[in-house]
Design a protein around this motif. Sequence first.
Motif, short mmCIF file in Angstrom:
data_model
loop_
_atom_site.label_atom_id
_atom_site.label_comp_id
_atom_site.label_asym_id
_atom_site.label_seq_id
_atom_site.Cartn_x
_atom_site.Cartn_y
_atom_site.Cartn_z
N ALA A 199 -37.82 40.26 -23.54
CA ALA A 199 -37.45 39.96 -22.16
C ALA A 199 -38.66 40.04 -21.23
CB ALA A 199 -36.37 40.92 -21.69
N ALA A 202 -40.93 37.02 -21.73
CA ALA A 202 -40.31 35.81 -21.18
C ALA A 202 -40.55 35.70 -19.68
CB ALA A 202 -38.82 35.80 -21.48
N GLU A 203 -40.71 36.84 -19.03
CA GLU A 203 -40.97 36.87 -17.59
C GLU A 203 -42.46 36.96 -17.28
OE1 GLU A 203 -38.75 40.13 -16.06
OE2 GLU A 203 -36.79 39.21 -16.44
N THR A 205 -44.34 39.53 -18.00
CA THR A 205 -44.66 40.92 -17.67
C THR A 205 -45.45 41.57 -18.79
OG1 THR A 205 -42.61 41.09 -16.40
CG2 THR A 205 -43.67 43.16 -17.05
#
Length: 254
Positions: A199, A202-203, A205
């Motif tokens: 996750a 995907a961002e 980060t």
Amino acid sequence: MLEIVTIAALSDNYDFLVHDPASGRTALIDAADPAPVLDALSERGWSLDEIWLTHHHWDHIDGAAGIIEATGAKLTGARADQHRLPPLARVVEPGQSFEFAGHEVRVMAADGHTVGHIAYYIESAKALFTADSLMALGCGRLFEGTPEQMWQTLSGFAALPEDTVVYSGHEYTATNARFALTIEPENTALVTRAKAIEAARAEGTPTVPSALSLELATNPFLRAGLAPVKAALGMENAPDAAVFAEIRARKDRF
């Protein structure tokens, strides 16, 4: 309290600024590329006093000359690596400590990825700068050192307080997570972490830094001495370093 800034550089490197607000002093750990470092300093209005190198690989030192030219920072590195580093103002060895803005900086041996690799540990900041030795959910490939050397390195880090934060040198965590799941697919902490990493990436980060407590719970290279890991590999009676070597060999082929 020290402020630590993570700087993305090149395609997947991380350098780190350590700033002491009380004195205004700032140090940089590794020097991949001048531009993002100088930009980060300018954005914050900080000067740079010191650069601490971990090992000789080009993607950790090639930015040093440009940064020194722009800032006048003094360079620190390992005596064992001195012959293949830029000219050093301060030479250090594992087991030594030096002072930065009133904080003790402990130099730790980190052989394995290379011979002469060192890490920097600031206990007061709960910060461990490991570059390409211990990494988020992984460890560096053994270009020069032996499995025994890297296992000794990782064991030294594992003995630090669990609330230590690990600042490692690359954004390799997603691939490391996929590999770790081949070793311990039933490790619930690892499964949860792998989903969080997916996750985060995907961002866009960063997954660095990471908590040592999380590495101890999920990183297969730190867990090579544990009975469940040995059993999963069919190496119940093998020495810890041999189990680590098997895990490293599997990662190399992954």
